[in-house]
Design a protein around this motif. Structure first.
Motif, PDB file in Angstrom:
ATOM      1  N   LEU A 176       0.828  -1.205   0.000  1.00 29.47           N
ATOM      2  CA  LEU A 176       0.000   0.000   0.000  1.00 29.47           C
ATOM      3  C   LEU A 176       0.859   1.251   0.000  1.00 29.47           C
ATOM      4  CD1 LEU A 176      -2.777   1.336   0.136  1.00 29.47           C
ATOM      5  CD2 LEU A 176      -2.682   1.131   2.623  1.00 29.47           C
ATOM      6  N   ASN A 177       1.945   1.221   0.735  1.00 32.78           N
ATOM      7  CA  ASN A 177       2.853   2.363   0.788  1.00 32.78           C
ATOM      8  C   ASN A 177       3.409   2.687  -0.601  1.00 32.78           C
ATOM      9  OD1 ASN A 177       4.258   4.180   2.793  1.00 32.78           O
ATOM     10  ND2 ASN A 177       6.046   3.320   1.758  1.00 32.78           N
ATOM     11  N   ASN A 178       3.778   1.645  -1.337  1.00 34.09           N
ATOM     12  CA  ASN A 178       4.281   1.842  -2.709  1.00 34.09           C
ATOM     13  C   ASN A 178       3.181   2.346  -3.634  1.00 34.09           C
ATOM     14  OD1 ASN A 178       6.871   0.951  -2.018  1.00 34.09           O
ATOM     15  ND2 ASN A 178       6.375  -1.181  -2.426  1.00 34.09           N
ATOM     16  N   ILE A 179       1.953   1.827  -3.446  1.00 30.20           N
ATOM     17  CA  ILE A 179       0.822   2.278  -4.275  1.00 30.20           C
ATOM     18  C   ILE A 179       0.562   3.760  -4.066  1.00 30.20           C
ATOM     19  CG2 ILE A 179      -1.700   2.120  -4.500  1.00 30.20           C
ATOM     20  CD1 ILE A 179      -1.431  -0.904  -4.062  1.00 30.20           C
ATOM     21  N   ILE A 180       0.601   4.198  -2.811  1.00 34.50           N
ATOM     22  CA  ILE A 180       0.360   5.611  -2.505  1.00 34.50           C
ATOM     23  C   ILE A 180       1.435   6.488  -3.134  1.00 34.50           C
ATOM     24  CG2 ILE A 180       0.253   7.310  -0.647  1.00 34.50           C
ATOM     25  CD1 ILE A 180      -0.948   5.112   1.124  1.00 34.50           C
ATOM     26  N   LYS A 181       2.699   6.072  -3.017  1.00 29.54           N
ATOM     27  CA  LYS A 181       3.795   6.860  -3.592  1.00 29.54           C
ATOM     28  C   LYS A 181       3.669   6.968  -5.104  1.00 29.54           C
ATOM     29  CE  LYS A 181       7.263   5.936  -0.011  1.00 29.54           C
ATOM     30  NZ  LYS A 181       8.569   5.295   0.301  1.00 29.54           N
ATOM     31  N   GLU A 182       3.305   5.862  -5.753  1.00 32.47           N
ATOM     32  CA  GLU A 182       3.130   5.871  -7.216  1.00 32.47           C
ATOM     33  C   GLU A 182       2.006   6.800  -7.631  1.00 32.47           C
ATOM     34  OE1 GLU A 182       2.534   1.842  -8.293  1.00 32.47           O
ATOM     35  OE2 GLU A 182       4.612   1.223  -7.896  1.00 32.47           O
ATOM     36  N   ASN A 183       0.900   6.772  -6.889  1.00 31.40           N
ATOM     37  CA  ASN A 183      -0.235   7.625  -7.236  1.00 31.40           C
ATOM     38  C   ASN A 183       0.041   9.092  -6.950  1.00 31.40           C
ATOM     39  OD1 ASN A 183      -2.894   6.122  -8.112  1.00 31.40           O
ATOM     40  ND2 ASN A 183      -1.911   4.796  -6.605  1.00 31.40           N
ATOM     41  N   ILE A 184       0.860   9.372  -5.957  1.00 29.45           N
ATOM     42  CA  ILE A 184       1.245  10.764  -5.680  1.00 29.45           C
ATOM     43  C   ILE A 184       2.022  11.330  -6.864  1.00 29.45           C
ATOM     44  CG2 ILE A 184       2.777  12.203  -4.269  1.00 29.45           C
ATOM     45  CD1 ILE A 184       1.907  10.553  -1.842  1.00 29.45           C
ATOM     46  N   GLU A 185       2.949  10.546  -7.407  1.00 28.59           N
ATOM     47  CA  GLU A 185       3.716  10.987  -8.574  1.00 28.59           C
ATOM     48  C   GLU A 185       2.834  11.098  -9.805  1.00 28.59           C
ATOM     49  OE1 GLU A 185       6.827  12.017  -8.531  1.00 28.59           O
ATOM     50  OE2 GLU A 185       6.891  11.648  -6.360  1.00 28.59           O
ATOM     51  N   TYR A 186       1.928  10.134  -9.957  1.00 26.01           N
ATOM     52  CA  TYR A 186       1.061  10.118 -11.131  1.00 26.01           C
ATOM     53  C   TYR A 186       0.057  11.275 -11.113  1.00 26.01           C
ATOM     54  CZ  TYR A 186      -2.268   8.333 -14.587  1.00 26.01           C
ATOM     55  OH  TYR A 186      -3.097   8.182 -15.681  1.00 26.01           O
ATOM     56  N   SER A 187      -0.307  11.725  -9.911  1.00 26.99           N
ATOM     57  CA  SER A 187      -1.318  12.780  -9.782  1.00 26.99           C
ATOM     58  C   SER A 187      -0.739  14.183  -9.924  1.00 26.99           C
ATOM     59  CB  SER A 187      -2.026  12.659  -8.426  1.00 26.99           C
ATOM     60  OG  SER A 187      -2.647  11.401  -8.296  1.00 26.99           O
ATOM     61  N   GLN A 188       0.529  14.281 -10.255  1.00 29.90           N
ATOM     62  CA  GLN A 188       1.193  15.557 -10.535  1.00 29.90           C
ATOM     63  C   GLN A 188       1.115  16.529  -9.353  1.00 29.90           C
ATOM     64  OE1 GLN A 188      -0.603  16.962 -14.168  1.00 29.90           O
ATOM     65  NE2 GLN A 188       0.458  15.439 -15.427  1.00 29.90           N
ATOM     66  N   LYS A 189       1.894  16.210  -8.347  1.00 35.97           N
ATOM     67  CA  LYS A 189       1.958  17.062  -7.152  1.00 35.97           C
ATOM     68  C   LYS A 189       2.501  18.440  -7.535  1.00 35.97           C
ATOM     69  CE  LYS A 189       5.331  16.291  -4.410  1.00 35.97           C
ATOM     70  NZ  LYS A 189       6.237  15.652  -3.439  1.00 35.97           N
ATOM     71  N   PRO A 190       1.850  19.521  -7.124  1.00 37.16           N
ATOM     72  CA  PRO A 190       2.330  20.869  -7.490  1.00 37.16           C
ATOM     73  C   PRO A 190       3.635  21.213  -6.771  1.00 37.16           C
ATOM     74  CG  PRO A 190       0.473  20.993  -5.975  1.00 37.16           C
ATOM     75  CD  PRO A 190       0.589  19.565  -6.369  1.00 37.16           C
ATOM     76  N   LYS A 191       4.371  22.160  -7.322  1.00 35.96           N
ATOM     77  CA  LYS A 191       5.615  22.604  -6.699  1.00 35.96           C
ATOM     78  C   LYS A 191       5.321  23.301  -5.377  1.00 35.96           C
ATOM     79  CE  LYS A 191       8.062  23.282 -11.080  1.00 35.96           C
ATOM     80  NZ  LYS A 191       8.773  24.265 -11.944  1.00 35.96           N
ATOM     81  N   GLY A 192       6.264  23.182  -4.454  1.00 33.92           N
ATOM     82  CA  GLY A 192       6.092  23.828  -3.155  1.00 33.92           C
ATOM     83  C   GLY A 192       5.243  23.017  -2.195  1.00 33.92           C
ATOM     84  N   ILE A 193       4.942  21.766  -2.568  1.00 34.04           N
ATOM     85  CA  ILE A 193       4.130  20.895  -1.720  1.00 34.04           C
ATOM     86  C   ILE A 193       4.913  19.618  -1.452  1.00 34.04           C
ATOM     87  CG2 ILE A 193       2.002  19.514  -1.583  1.00 34.04           C
ATOM     88  CD1 ILE A 193       1.522  22.484  -1.343  1.00 34.04           C
ATOM     89  N   LYS A 194       4.874  19.146  -0.217  1.00 31.71           N
ATOM     90  CA  LYS A 194       5.495  17.856   0.097  1.00 31.71           C
ATOM     91  C   LYS A 194       4.486  16.957   0.805  1.00 31.71           C
ATOM     92  CE  LYS A 194       7.726  19.569   4.354  1.00 31.71           C
ATOM     93  NZ  LYS A 194       9.020  19.698   5.051  1.00 31.71           N
TER      94      LYS A 194
END
Length: 394
Positions: A176-194
């Motif tokens: 699940l941890n890997n799935i969340i990380k993959e979806n975070i990258e796929y969802s195009q996280k905006p700059k200035g956000i972590k």
């Protein structure tokens, strides 16, 4: 009774000297078999599993979980990056760019088979549409009851709650941890956000990693310090090794049996390696030191019989009382304390067994090997000397 034990130990010493090779072969075979159990060892990172499940409070909890489900919540914290150097970054977590990211991330996560439910402010804007400005986002959220529960006080962070039935194992948590990380990258996280992933399941995995690290680290540190102390006391590498080797065997046998018996390492038992080293080292010290002292004036067999019968009977009594003390922990209602008692009793028992029944054969083998090496060196030196004399006469 003491005379009978000493008589038996003298006969044992004779057997250990005459059949030292067979004793060492048995040691190697036993170690090889028990070492396979090392591959079966697992680590219990769920503290609840170490609690007495028969108590009413735990039975009620199990009934509630059976009726209403036992979902694990993983939280994704989305916050402003204070260290960002980019000027065009959100200054409020309700920024439309962040909201857009939350909506996409929630939609993507809901498509995953392992995920059962996702909750965030993205659910609100997924129904009514995404805002065009921070002011519009504030206005919409002001009309949504309890929407502030998803934000911190200064609106610099928000959370996404992800529900999934992960069980007590770490495989699904890591998946699940890997799935969340993959979806975070796929969802195009905006700059200035972590983003950060937290919650009880990831914390269990973190505890698991810390347990493994601490078990290895404490064992290595204890082994190094004890071996250095043995070198300082014995002033001999071979004598120190004779004392130290049975300790390593005792730990290997203990962990191997734990693997075969499915006894998991836990917060209570993770430090048993260092404890076995510290508690079991004295048995080997007594046997080896007494033999070397007797060997100065007696034959090999007489020295071994004196060491095994004299020291062996004493350390058997001492070790037995220690084992009984640890076995008393098995009467505890706490499963983790019962496991601690069993593992420590096994460790001390194996250390005692190896010191009395196997170490004497190792002592004989080491002495015979040194004698053979000395003899070979003497023969080699004699050959060179004869050649030198023959050349001189020629």
């Amino acid at each position: 009774m003491a005379d009978i034990l000493e008589s038996l130990l003298k006969k044992l010493a004779y057997f250990q000297m005459k059949y030292s090779v067979f004793v060492i072969i048995f040691m190697l075979l036993a170690t090889g078999f028990l070492a396979v159990g090392l591959t079966k060892i697992s680590i219990e990172s769920d503290i609840d599993k170490g609690m007495p499940q028969d108590l009413p409070i735990f039975k009620i909890t199990d009934k509630i979980n059976d009726k209403f489900g036992n979902q694990d919540a993983v939280l994704v914290v989305v916050k402003l990056d204070e260290n960002s150097v980019d000027k065009d970054t959100p200054v409020d977590i309700r920024d439309p760019r962040v909201i857009n990211f939350l909506v996409k991330l929630e939609e993507n996560l809901k498509k995953e088979d392992l995920v059962e439910n996702v909750q965030s402010v993205g659910s609100v804007f997924n129904q009514i549409g995404e805002p065009n400005s921070v002011e519009e986002s504030r206005l919409i959220l002001s009309h949504v009851p309890n929407s502030e529960m998803f934000f911190n006080k200064d609106y610099s962070a928000t959370i996404i709650s992800i529900s999934a039935d992960l069980g007590s194992g770490q495989e699904k948590v890591k998946e699940l941890n890997n799935i969340i990380k993959e979806n975070i990258e796929y969802s195009q996280k905006p700059k200035g956000i972590k983003t950060m992933i937290t919650g009880t399941p990831p914390m269990r995995v973190m505890v698991l990693d810390l347990l493994v690290h601490d078990a290895i680290f404490t064992l290595l540190i204890a082994a190094i310090i004890i071996f250095i102390l043995l070198l300082l006391m014995e002033r001999s590498f071979t004598k120190s090794l004779l004392i130290f080797l049975p300790l390593l065997l005792g730990i290997t046998w203990t962990l191997g049996v734990m693997g075969w018996l499915s006894i998991k390492l836990s917060i209570a038992t993770v430090g048993i390696g260092a404890m076995i080293l510290g508690l079991g080292v004295e048995y080997g010290v007594f046997i080896v030191t007494r033999y070397k002292e007797e060997r100065k004036i007696k034959s090999q067999l007489e020295s071994l019989q004196t060491a095994v019968s004299g020291v062996g009977s004493s350390i058997i009594g001492s070790g037995s009382t220690t084992i009984v003390g640890f076995l008393a922990l098995t009467l505890s209602i706490m499963p983790m304390l019962r496991d601690l008692g069993i593992t420590l009793a096994l460790g001390i028992g194996f250390s005692l067994f190896i010191a009395v029944f196997i170490n004497p054969s190792l002592i004989i083998a080491e002495e015979n090997f040194e004698r053979w090496v000395t003899q070979k060196r003497h023969e080699k030196h004699s050959k060179k000397l004869r050649k030198h004399k023959n050349k001189k006469w020629d």
